[in-house]
Design an enzyme around this catalytic site. Structure first.
Site, PDB file in Angstrom:
ATOM      1  N   ASP A  30      18.315  -6.253  42.298  1.00  0.00           N
ATOM      2  CA  ASP A  30      17.086  -7.042  42.387  1.00  0.00           C
ATOM      3  C   ASP A  30      16.896  -7.520  43.818  1.00  0.00           C
ATOM      4  O   ASP A  30      17.883  -7.763  44.537  1.00  0.00           O
ATOM      5  CB  ASP A  30      17.148  -8.241  41.444  1.00  0.00           C
ATOM      6  CG  ASP A  30      15.758  -8.727  41.040  1.00  0.00           C
ATOM      7  OD1 ASP A  30      15.329  -8.473  39.905  1.00  0.00           O
ATOM      8  OD2 ASP A  30      15.086  -9.367  41.889  1.00  0.00           O
ATOM      9  N   TYR A 254      -3.999   6.763   7.057  1.00  0.00           N
ATOM     10  CA  TYR A 254      -5.164   6.553   7.938  1.00  0.00           C
ATOM     11  C   TYR A 254      -4.794   6.419   9.417  1.00  0.00           C
ATOM     12  O   TYR A 254      -5.634   6.012  10.218  1.00  0.00           O
ATOM     13  CB  TYR A 254      -5.972   5.316   7.506  1.00  0.00           C
ATOM     14  CG  TYR A 254      -6.380   5.317   6.051  1.00  0.00           C
ATOM     15  CD1 TYR A 254      -7.033   6.410   5.492  1.00  0.00           C
ATOM     16  CD2 TYR A 254      -6.095   4.220   5.238  1.00  0.00           C
ATOM     17  CE1 TYR A 254      -7.405   6.423   4.163  1.00  0.00           C
ATOM     18  CE2 TYR A 254      -6.463   4.214   3.894  1.00  0.00           C
ATOM     19  CZ  TYR A 254      -7.122   5.323   3.363  1.00  0.00           C
ATOM     20  OH  TYR A 254      -7.483   5.333   2.042  1.00  0.00           O
ATOM     21  N   GLY A 262     -16.119   7.869   6.310  1.00  0.00           N
ATOM     22  CA  GLY A 262     -17.401   7.788   5.605  1.00  0.00           C
ATOM     23  C   GLY A 262     -17.151   7.499   4.142  1.00  0.00           C
ATOM     24  O   GLY A 262     -16.159   6.873   3.776  1.00  0.00           O
ATOM     25  N   CYS A 265     -17.449   3.785   0.097  1.00  0.00           N
ATOM     26  CA  CYS A 265     -16.750   2.487   0.117  1.00  0.00           C
ATOM     27  C   CYS A 265     -16.631   1.874   1.506  1.00  0.00           C
ATOM     28  O   CYS A 265     -17.095   0.755   1.741  1.00  0.00           O
ATOM     29  CB  CYS A 265     -15.362   2.640  -0.496  1.00  0.00           C
ATOM     30  SG  CYS A 265     -15.377   3.087  -2.242  1.00  0.00           S
ATOM     31  N   ARG A 328     -22.099  11.079   0.012  1.00  0.00           N
ATOM     32  CA  ARG A 328     -22.654   9.800   0.450  1.00  0.00           C
ATOM     33  C   ARG A 328     -21.959   9.303   1.722  1.00  0.00           C
ATOM     34  O   ARG A 328     -20.757   9.158   1.768  1.00  0.00           O
ATOM     35  CB  ARG A 328     -22.522   8.753  -0.663  1.00  0.00           C
ATOM     36  CG  ARG A 328     -23.440   9.023  -1.844  1.00  0.00           C
ATOM     37  CD  ARG A 328     -23.136   8.082  -2.989  1.00  0.00           C
ATOM     38  NE  ARG A 328     -21.804   8.306  -3.567  1.00  0.00           N
ATOM     39  CZ  ARG A 328     -21.250   7.533  -4.493  1.00  0.00           C
ATOM     40  NH1 ARG A 328     -21.887   6.467  -4.939  1.00  0.00           N
ATOM     41  NH2 ARG A 328     -20.052   7.825  -4.970  1.00  0.00           N
TER      42      ARG A 328
END
Length: 435
Positions: A30, A254, A262, A265, A328
């Site tokens: 460091d 998902y 789509g 729901c 739909r």
């Protein structure tokens, strides 16, 4: 192994202490002499459960020490772990200043066979396009030939980072070559969790995917909580029921990139929830932008289909998901409608969709959106293939997969990730919507 760890902040301190406790000889590096002195005194540079005792024990055993001399640390090690910070500006841009500085320091001290491992969080392309050239220029050697390079993102949570190190959810190794990957894998030998050995840009991206999803989950839970409170409900009781579903809710369901959502729901219920929040004067920016995000993805598909500039389009699949005739709010219906509206010559085949079988709301919906569907539907996959200059793949039916083997020079736009997508990627006549 002998390991040098660059950066003794949160990730570096924990990585150095835990690796030393596993028997590796670790040298921490460091620029801050105070941090170096703390480590050499057997004291931690951070506050974290168990870290103090690990550092005290490993320094006493001679397995952990620290220095400000980068060249000396590289010379004393076989592997260098880079754990320096990559802060972001207000606009989100990533600062790579510390990474570049350390890469140059390591490069000047590199010897053949050394492996440089980046654990810092950085955007895909940073390693290959920025850091590897610095290492090669400063060392005069070639990555993957004379020395190794790997990206090994950390998944440590503050407060439980030592526990997370020893019980990781996974280990991700992006490797420039097999030998480098083997070296990194050996560092964590014996730890649980699946090991993923992947190309370097994939490893860089995994940390961003994880953290973005964590942020989305927190935002989602908080917005549900706000709506519940406004409606006089106990949000924790609601989420107890939500979390009990391990099939769809807390699961891989998902979470594979593909086409827009789509059906009857999801769009309807999202609109209803956003309306209820608005009516209750509750701001829910995350949930209210889900439908616009879905719309943007649909537009992305339209642009992929039209980009080649060919007019004859063949679409395989029309229902909102495989195995159903429900049209739909199908994103494929919306895509077909846009293509027709722009004058494209379209033919469609969906083995589950027949005008004679459409009834009720399904029939009314398609009469409104695609009144000339009867003229567009083809009885066979072959008929659509013969017509098409561009094939839009919205299903994985066996006859469709078989026909695509004869697609020739037709452009294929893949919305479902075909079984051979990985081998097709990179071909000029193939485009996946998210891969």
């Amino acid at each position: 192994m002998r390991i040098s760890v660059f950066g003794l902040g949160y990730v570096g301190c924990v990585s150095a202490a835990c690796l030393a406790s596993m028997g590796h000889e670790v040298t921490g590096v460091d620029v801050n002499p105070d941090k170096v002195e703390l480590i050499n005194q057997g004291r931690a540079t951070i506050v974290e459960e168990r870290i103090g005792e690990l550092i005290a024990k490993t320094t006493a055993e001679g397995l952990l020490r620290a220095t400000t001399d980068a060249a000396e640390a590289v010379a004393a090690s076989e592997v260098s772990l880079v754990c320096v910070g990559t802060p972001s500006a207000q606009n989100g841009s990533l600062s790579t200043t510390y990474l570049e500085r350390v890469a140059e320091q390591i490069g000047r001290a590199l010897r053949p066979g050394h492996v440089v491992v980046f654990r810092s969080t950085m955007l895909p392309g940073t390693c290959a396009e920025l850091l590897v050239p610095i290492l090669e220029l400063s060392s005069g050697m070639r990555a993957g030939v004379d020395f190794g390079v790997a990206v090994n993102p950390e998944f440590l949570r503050e407060g439980t980072s030592v526990r997370d190190f020893f019980a990781p959810p996974k280990t991700v190794i992006g490797e420039s070559d097999e030998r480098s990957g083997n070296v990194v894998a050996a560092l964590y030998d014996g730890l649980p969790g699946e090991v993923f050995r992947v190309p370097i840009p994939i490893a860089e991206m995994t940390k961003y995917a994880d953290n973005a999803f964590h942020a989305v989950k927190i935002g989602f839970a908080n917005e549900i909580g706000a709506i519940c409170q406004a409606l006089g409900l106990d949000s924790h009781r609601v989420m107890d029921v939500f979390l009990a579903d391990r099939k769809l809710n807390v699961s891989p369901a998902y979470l594979r990139p593909g086409f827009a959502f789509g059906g009857s729901c999801l769009p309807k219920d999202l609109r209803g929830l956003v309306y209820a929040a608005r009516k209750a004067d509750v701001s829910i920016p995350l949930l209210s932008h889900v439908l616009p995000a879905n719309e943007a993805h649909l537009q992305r598909a339209f642009e992929l289909v039209t980009a080649p500039g060919r007019r004859r389009i063949g679409m395989f699949g029309l229902s909102f998901k495989p195995g159903t005739d429900d049209l739909r709010e199908s994103p494929l219906v919306e895509l077909a409608e846009r293509l027709l509206g722009k004058g494209y010559d379209l033919r469609i085949h969906d083995a589950n969709v027949s005008l004679s079988r459409l009834v009720g709301a399904n029939r009314a919906y398609i009469a409104e959106r695609l009144p000339h569907l009867g003229d567009l539907l083809a009885d066979s996959v072959e008929e659509v293939l013969e017509h098409a200059e561009v094939c839009v793949i919205g299903c994985k039916d066996a006859p469709v997969l078989e026909a695509l083997s004869r697609a020739g020079d037709r452009v294929v736009v893949d919305l479902v990730r075909l079984p051979d997508a990985e081998t097709q990627r990179g071909r000029r006549d193939y485009t996946g919507i998210g891969w």
